[in-house]
Scaffold this active site. Structure first.
Site, PDB file in Angstrom:
ATOM      1  CB  THR A   8     -48.115  31.566 -13.832  1.00 40.79           C
ATOM      2  OG1 THR A   8     -48.078  32.787 -13.061  1.00 40.79           O
ATOM      3  CG2 THR A   8     -47.470  30.433 -13.048  1.00 40.79           C
ATOM      4  CB  ILE A  63     -41.551  26.477  -6.366  1.00 39.51           C
ATOM      5  CG1 ILE A  63     -43.078  26.600  -6.385  1.00 39.51           C
ATOM      6  CG2 ILE A  63     -40.884  27.829  -6.537  1.00 39.51           C
ATOM      7  CD1 ILE A  63     -43.649  27.313  -5.164  1.00 39.51           C
ATOM      8  CB  ALA A 105     -48.245  32.336  -4.179  1.00 39.33           C
ATOM      9  CB  SER A 140     -51.238  36.026  -5.697  1.00 38.97           C
ATOM     10  OG  SER A 140     -51.439  36.751  -6.901  1.00 38.97           O
ATOM     11  CB  THR A 155     -51.913  36.705   2.581  1.00 35.55           C
ATOM     12  OG1 THR A 155     -53.075  37.508   2.596  1.00 35.55           O
ATOM     13  CG2 THR A 155     -52.346  35.249   2.698  1.00 35.55           C
ATOM     14  CG  ASP A 156     -54.272  40.784   5.404  1.00 34.38           C
ATOM     15  OD1 ASP A 156     -54.474  40.147   4.356  1.00 34.38           O
ATOM     16  OD2 ASP A 156     -54.581  41.991   5.540  1.00 34.38           O
ATOM     17  CD  GLU A 157     -56.992  37.558   1.049  1.00 36.50           C
ATOM     18  OE1 GLU A 157     -57.605  36.539   0.730  1.00 36.50           O
ATOM     19  OE2 GLU A 157     -56.882  38.550   0.309  1.00 36.50           O
ATOM     20  CE1 TYR A 215     -53.026  33.827  -2.220  1.00 34.63           C
ATOM     21  CE2 TYR A 215     -54.468  35.162  -0.835  1.00 34.63           C
ATOM     22  CZ  TYR A 215     -53.216  34.895  -1.358  1.00 34.63           C
ATOM     23  OH  TYR A 215     -52.137  35.682  -1.004  1.00 34.63           O
ATOM     24  CB  ALA A 265     -57.770  27.232   2.519  1.00 35.63           C
ATOM     25  CE  LYS A 288     -49.280  32.949   0.588  1.00 36.49           C
ATOM     26  NZ  LYS A 288     -47.984  32.938  -0.157  1.00 36.49           N
ATOM     27  CG  ASN A 323     -48.094  44.489  -0.867  1.00 38.79           C
ATOM     28  OD1 ASN A 323     -46.875  44.440  -1.024  1.00 38.79           O
ATOM     29  ND2 ASN A 323     -48.656  44.120   0.268  1.00 38.79           N
ATOM     30  CG  ASN A 351     -63.286  46.976  -1.619  1.00 38.69           C
ATOM     31  OD1 ASN A 351     -62.146  47.090  -1.195  1.00 38.69           O
ATOM     32  ND2 ASN A 351     -63.947  45.823  -1.598  1.00 38.69           N
TER      33      ASN A 351
END
Ligand code: NAD
Ligand code: DAU
Length: 356
Positions: A38, A62, A85, A87, A135-137, A160, A162, A164, A190, A259
């Site tokens: 992609t 996939i 994914a 991402s 992910t931690d999200e 995103y 949701a 994952k 990361n 940030n």
């Protein structure tokens, strides 16, 4: 004994780093990389290893069940490490469909193929592994205190996260229902080489190098826990060899930053490491606060105590060192950055494979 790993999404940021890491450090491993290429997949990332006898690239989706089943039959992989994914959170807000397709349906296709190929293998005894990189999200957003543990209830808030979370639930269901020897890892943000310049750090590095505005969402005080990508790769290798099927492992750097702190630190380092802007203008003057991301999660923070206690992994790279290495990599690889930004990297597949 050679182990065959089927890696999905190996031409993306973390997948590239993981493949390069294993080819360098795990001589017993042979890698099959299935990637759709992609916009986020860049075959040139792995150009220097494409002749390696321990590496094979397959261009494919996939979600393509026939292709995935054929790969399982042909290669009989000992393990699958699933990175593929969509991402990027902002893209998921403006176009969620691809996220549901790849992240949910694609994961389902891989689970079915693994179930069919590995049928009969008991979850506890089999040496096979389905390692789902998440992910931690999925845990949602934290207030000023507290950490995500493996027991934190899921509360995804973007398309995103949701998608994952849905994939995580499917993976978990395949362990409980069919005994598929699956493991889930949930990692924090990361950073490092080969990251696509839509994500905060490479976007800021690129804009700051070129004297462009640095967009900071909202008040800039959202917090992320940053982990150098090579430490994530080491964690995944550890989970592959020592992790227990059916378990989840949180991976993080215990390295929370707002940030705005990330952006100003990058500016200061670039002022020191790169040619100055005109008239010696400090790069922090390029910072611009812009309209916030809808549903912007306020704070993520991972408790990585379980993987440290049970598997002995801990991050090795300090933030200062990791950030300097990252900036040095982007400065030394301006041709990579330019190729990604002007889209020429997408011609690489044709150049390499067109005549074959
Ligand atoms: P990325 O966007 O850089 O790369 C994704 C890769 O997947 C690309 O090579 C792309 O071509 C490939 N891909 C996309 N759809 C595909 C499909 N349908 N079939 C085959 N290949 C496809 O992503 P990343 O940042 O390297 O993240 C990798 C994984 O790690 C993702 O699952 C992500 O959710 C997870 N993760 C990322 C981070 C992070 O900070 N980047 C943190 C935690 C977890
Ligand atoms: O936490 C792990 C997740 O980290 C991964 O699952 C995702 O795949 C990965 O993209 C990343 O998600 P984030 O949304 O945290 O990363 P991003 O780089 O997009 O943004 C980091 C923070 O910076 C976030 O609070 C939004 C903010 N931001 C981002 C961009 C692109 C800005 O302020 N300005 C920007 O231009």
């Amino acid at each position: 004994m050679t182990k065959t790993l089927l890696v999905t999404g190996g031409c993306g940021f973390i997948g590239t780093n993981f493949i390069r890491y294993l080819l360098a450090k795990a001589p017993e491993v042979r890698i099959i990389n299935l990637d759709k290429l992609t916009y986020a997949g860049n075959l040139a990332n792995l150009a220097d290893v494409c002749g390696n006898s321990r590496y094979r690239f397959i261009h494919g989706d996939i979600c393509d069940a026939v292709l995935v089943e054929r790969l399982f039959a042909e290669e009989n992989p000992d393990a699958l490490v699933h990175f593929a994914a969509e991402s990027h959170v902002d893209r998921s807000i403006y176009g969620p469909e691809a996220f549901v397709q790849t992240n949910v349906v694609g994961t389902f296709v891989l689970l079915e193929a693994a179930r069919n190929a590995w049928l009969g293998a008991s979850a506890k005894d089999s040496a096979r592994r389905f390692l789902h990189v998440s992910t931690d999200e999925v845990y949602g957003s934290l207030g000023p205190s507290g950490y995500f543990t493996e027991a934190t209830p899921y509360d995804p808030r973007s398309p995103y996260s949701a998608s994952k979370a849905s994939a995580d639930h499917l993976v978990s269901a395949y362990f409980h229902t069919y005994g598929l020897p699956a493991i889930i890892t949930n990692c924090s943000n990361n950073y490092g080489p080969f990251q696509f310049p839509e994500k905060l750090m490479p976007l800021i590095i690129n804009n700051a190098l070129n004297g462009r505005e640095l967009p900071v969402y909202g008040d800039g005080r959202n917090v992320r826990d940053w982990l150098y990508v090579e430490d994530h790769c080491a964690a995944l290798r550890t989970v592959l060899s020592k992790g227990v099927p059916g378990e989840t492992y949180n991976i993080g750097g215990h390295n929370e930053k707002q940030n705005i702190e990330i952006v100003t630190t990058i500016c200061d380092l670039l002022d020191e490491m790169a040619p100055p802007l005109s008239a010696g203008r400090p790069r922090t003057t390029l910072i611009r606060f812009v309209t916030d991301r809808p549903g912007h999660d306020r704070r993520y923070a991972i408790d990585a105590g379980k993987i440290r206690r049970e598997l002995g992994w801990r991050p090795q790279t300090s933030f200062q060192e990791g950030l300097r290495r990252t900036i040095s990599w982007y400065l030394a690889n301006d041709a990579w950055l330019k190729g990604v930004l002007d889209g020429t990297y997408q011609e690489y597949y044709e150049t390499l494979y067109g005549g074959r």
